[in-house]
Design a protein around this motif. Structure first.
Motif, PDB file in Angstrom:
ATOM      1  N   LYS A 176      -3.530  -6.427  32.513  1.00  0.00           N
ATOM      2  CA  LYS A 176      -4.458  -6.416  31.375  1.00  0.00           C
ATOM      3  C   LYS A 176      -5.172  -5.069  31.271  1.00  0.00           C
ATOM      4  O   LYS A 176      -5.260  -4.487  30.189  1.00  0.00           O
ATOM      5  N   GLN A 177      -5.671  -4.557  32.389  1.00  0.00           N
ATOM      6  CA  GLN A 177      -6.373  -3.268  32.376  1.00  0.00           C
ATOM      7  C   GLN A 177      -5.444  -2.133  31.963  1.00  0.00           C
ATOM      8  O   GLN A 177      -5.835  -1.256  31.200  1.00  0.00           O
ATOM      9  N   ALA A 178      -4.222  -2.143  32.484  1.00  0.00           N
ATOM     10  CA  ALA A 178      -3.267  -1.078  32.142  1.00  0.00           C
ATOM     11  C   ALA A 178      -2.991  -1.078  30.643  1.00  0.00           C
ATOM     12  O   ALA A 178      -2.940  -0.020  30.010  1.00  0.00           O
ATOM     13  N   LEU A 179      -2.817  -2.247  30.064  1.00  0.00           N
ATOM     14  CA  LEU A 179      -2.594  -2.338  28.622  1.00  0.00           C
ATOM     15  C   LEU A 179      -3.812  -1.826  27.856  1.00  0.00           C
ATOM     16  O   LEU A 179      -3.671  -1.123  26.856  1.00  0.00           O
ATOM     17  N   GLU A 180      -5.013  -2.151  28.329  1.00  0.00           N
ATOM     18  CA  GLU A 180      -6.236  -1.676  27.679  1.00  0.00           C
ATOM     19  C   GLU A 180      -6.341  -0.160  27.738  1.00  0.00           C
ATOM     20  O   GLU A 180      -6.873   0.464  26.824  1.00  0.00           O
ATOM     21  N   TYR A 181      -5.840   0.449  28.823  1.00  0.00           N
ATOM     22  CA  TYR A 181      -5.861   1.913  28.956  1.00  0.00           C
ATOM     23  C   TYR A 181      -4.711   2.579  28.218  1.00  0.00           C
ATOM     24  O   TYR A 181      -4.560   3.792  28.271  1.00  0.00           O
ATOM     25  N   GLY A 182      -3.866   1.784  27.559  1.00  0.00           N
ATOM     26  CA  GLY A 182      -2.797   2.355  26.747  1.00  0.00           C
ATOM     27  C   GLY A 182      -1.427   2.377  27.398  1.00  0.00           C
ATOM     28  O   GLY A 182      -0.495   2.955  26.840  1.00  0.00           O
ATOM     29  N   GLU A 183      -1.294   1.749  28.556  1.00  0.00           N
ATOM     30  CA  GLU A 183       0.020   1.679  29.194  1.00  0.00           C
ATOM     31  C   GLU A 183       0.942   0.829  28.333  1.00  0.00           C
ATOM     32  O   GLU A 183       0.489  -0.079  27.636  1.00  0.00           O
ATOM     33  N   THR A 184       2.241   1.133  28.359  1.00  0.00           N
ATOM     34  CA  THR A 184       3.184   0.387  27.533  1.00  0.00           C
ATOM     35  C   THR A 184       3.745  -0.822  28.281  1.00  0.00           C
ATOM     36  O   THR A 184       3.828  -0.828  29.516  1.00  0.00           O
ATOM     37  N   THR A 185       4.129  -1.802  27.525  1.00  0.00           N
ATOM     38  CA  THR A 185       4.719  -3.014  28.102  1.00  0.00           C
ATOM     39  C   THR A 185       6.002  -2.687  28.863  1.00  0.00           C
ATOM     40  O   THR A 185       6.218  -3.210  29.959  1.00  0.00           O
ATOM     41  N   ASN A 186       6.839  -1.805  28.312  1.00  0.00           N
ATOM     42  CA  ASN A 186       8.090  -1.461  28.989  1.00  0.00           C
ATOM     43  C   ASN A 186       7.846  -0.834  30.352  1.00  0.00           C
ATOM     44  O   ASN A 186       8.560  -1.122  31.319  1.00  0.00           O
ATOM     45  N   ARG A 187       6.843   0.023  30.462  1.00  0.00           N
ATOM     46  CA  ARG A 187       6.555   0.654  31.755  1.00  0.00           C
ATOM     47  C   ARG A 187       5.986  -0.355  32.744  1.00  0.00           C
ATOM     48  O   ARG A 187       6.257  -0.280  33.934  1.00  0.00           O
ATOM     49  N   ILE A 188       5.235  -1.304  32.265  1.00  0.00           N
ATOM     50  CA  ILE A 188       4.714  -2.351  33.145  1.00  0.00           C
ATOM     51  C   ILE A 188       5.866  -3.240  33.622  1.00  0.00           C
ATOM     52  O   ILE A 188       5.977  -3.537  34.809  1.00  0.00           O
ATOM     53  N   ILE A 189       6.727  -3.638  32.707  1.00  0.00           N
ATOM     54  CA  ILE A 189       7.877  -4.476  33.080  1.00  0.00           C
ATOM     55  C   ILE A 189       8.788  -3.733  34.050  1.00  0.00           C
ATOM     56  O   ILE A 189       9.276  -4.305  35.021  1.00  0.00           O
ATOM     57  N   GLY A 190       9.000  -2.459  33.812  1.00  0.00           N
ATOM     58  CA  GLY A 190       9.913  -1.682  34.639  1.00  0.00           C
ATOM     59  C   GLY A 190       9.369  -1.261  35.984  1.00  0.00           C
ATOM     60  O   GLY A 190      10.108  -0.727  36.823  1.00  0.00           O
ATOM     61  N   LEU A 191       8.111  -1.518  36.241  1.00  0.00           N
ATOM     62  CA  LEU A 191       7.474  -1.012  37.449  1.00  0.00           C
ATOM     63  C   LEU A 191       8.127  -1.507  38.737  1.00  0.00           C
ATOM     64  O   LEU A 191       8.204  -0.766  39.716  1.00  0.00           O
ATOM     65  N   SER A 192       8.624  -2.718  38.751  1.00  0.00           N
ATOM     66  CA  SER A 192       9.231  -3.229  39.985  1.00  0.00           C
ATOM     67  C   SER A 192      10.539  -2.518  40.323  1.00  0.00           C
ATOM     68  O   SER A 192      11.011  -2.600  41.456  1.00  0.00           O
ATOM     69  N   ALA A 193      11.116  -1.813  39.368  1.00  0.00           N
ATOM     70  CA  ALA A 193      12.351  -1.045  39.593  1.00  0.00           C
ATOM     71  C   ALA A 193      12.155   0.399  39.150  1.00  0.00           C
ATOM     72  O   ALA A 193      13.052   1.022  38.601  1.00  0.00           O
ATOM     73  N   TRP A 194      10.991   0.953  39.409  1.00  0.00           N
ATOM     74  CA  TRP A 194      10.617   2.279  38.902  1.00  0.00           C
ATOM     75  C   TRP A 194      11.587   3.374  39.315  1.00  0.00           C
ATOM     76  O   TRP A 194      11.800   4.317  38.568  1.00  0.00           O
ATOM     77  N   GLN A 195      12.201   3.258  40.491  1.00  0.00           N
ATOM     78  CA  GLN A 195      13.104   4.309  40.970  1.00  0.00           C
ATOM     79  C   GLN A 195      14.296   4.499  40.029  1.00  0.00           C
ATOM     80  O   GLN A 195      14.819   5.601  39.915  1.00  0.00           O
ATOM     81  N   MET A 235      14.291   3.606  36.713  1.00  0.00           N
ATOM     82  CA  MET A 235      13.867   3.623  35.315  1.00  0.00           C
ATOM     83  C   MET A 235      13.560   5.059  34.879  1.00  0.00           C
ATOM     84  O   MET A 235      12.914   5.797  35.604  1.00  0.00           O
ATOM     85  N   PRO A 236      13.973   5.422  33.665  1.00  0.00           N
ATOM     86  CA  PRO A 236      13.682   6.776  33.165  1.00  0.00           C
ATOM     87  C   PRO A 236      12.314   6.879  32.495  1.00  0.00           C
ATOM     88  O   PRO A 236      12.067   7.803  31.726  1.00  0.00           O
ATOM     89  N   LEU A 237      11.422   5.960  32.809  1.00  0.00           N
ATOM     90  CA  LEU A 237      10.148   5.845  32.100  1.00  0.00           C
ATOM     91  C   LEU A 237       8.984   6.572  32.768  1.00  0.00           C
ATOM     92  O   LEU A 237       7.900   6.649  32.197  1.00  0.00           O
ATOM     93  N   TYR A 238       9.206   7.093  33.972  1.00  0.00           N
ATOM     94  CA  TYR A 238       8.100   7.629  34.755  1.00  0.00           C
ATOM     95  C   TYR A 238       8.315   9.110  35.060  1.00  0.00           C
ATOM     96  O   TYR A 238       9.428   9.537  35.343  1.00  0.00           O
ATOM     97  N   SER A 239       7.233   9.858  35.044  1.00  0.00           N
ATOM     98  CA  SER A 239       7.292  11.289  35.363  1.00  0.00           C
ATOM     99  C   SER A 239       7.520  11.473  36.862  1.00  0.00           C
ATOM    100  O   SER A 239       7.338  10.542  37.660  1.00  0.00           O
ATOM    101  N   ASN A 240       7.870  12.682  37.258  1.00  0.00           N
ATOM    102  CA  ASN A 240       8.047  12.983  38.667  1.00  0.00           C
ATOM    103  C   ASN A 240       6.754  12.734  39.448  1.00  0.00           C
ATOM    104  O   ASN A 240       6.779  12.173  40.549  1.00  0.00           O
TER     105      ASN A 240
END
Length: 153
Positions: A59-78, A80-85
């Motif tokens: 909820k907080q991440a969404l309030e700060y402007g985080e995207t749903t796709n990045r939240i969903i992809g977090l468990s497989a972040w390695q 996912m092409p969604l995250y910076s270095n």
């Protein structure tokens, strides 16, 4: 089974943790940004399987402007092409510290390419803090509140 109300049983200790959280928020914003701060809180909570914290930090991440796709992809972040270095390094550190793994010199050298000493110190303390909260919540199991949004299509 009803468990102890930890907020009321040790209010001075909880206030200390809440004060630390506020200081960390300020430092995180100033040193590496709110995005990384929210991502590490979510990732540590996933690793620790802390449902209450996952719900709160989603909820907080969404309030700060985080995207749903990045939240969903977090468990497989390695993978996912969604995250910076920089985000990937923070998440790798989060996983290592959460799982009590050693931080070898090679990984440390990689970290200092993206984070200065203050940011790295703040990041480490922030990871420690969310792990602490996860353990407190898993012990006392407050009610999980998750606002579920479903599409009608």
């Amino acid at each position: 089974m009803k468990r102890a109300d930890y907020f009321n049983q040790a209010p001075e200790l909880i206030q200390h943790l809440l004060g630390q959280e506020e200081l960390l928020k300020q430092q995180a914003h100033a040193t590496f940004g709110v995005t990384i701060w929210e991502l590490i809180k979510l990732r540590a909570s996933q690793i620790n399987q802390c449902a209450f914290c996952i719900a709160m930090h989603t909820k907080q991440a969404l309030e700060y402007g985080e995207t749903t796709n990045r939240i969903i992809g977090l468990s497989a972040w390695q993978d996912m092409p969604l995250y910076s270095n920089k985000e990937k390094l923070a998440l790798a550190l989060c996983e290592k510290l959460t799982n009590a793994q050693m931080i070898d010199d090679a990984f440390y050298q990689t970290l200092i390419l993206e984070f200065d000493d203050k940011a790295l110190t703040t990041l480490t303390i922030a990871i420690n803090a969310i792990n602490s909260w996860n353990r407190i919540v898993k012990m006392f199991k407050p009610n999980v509140e998750f606002n579920e949004h479903r599409s009608n299509t």
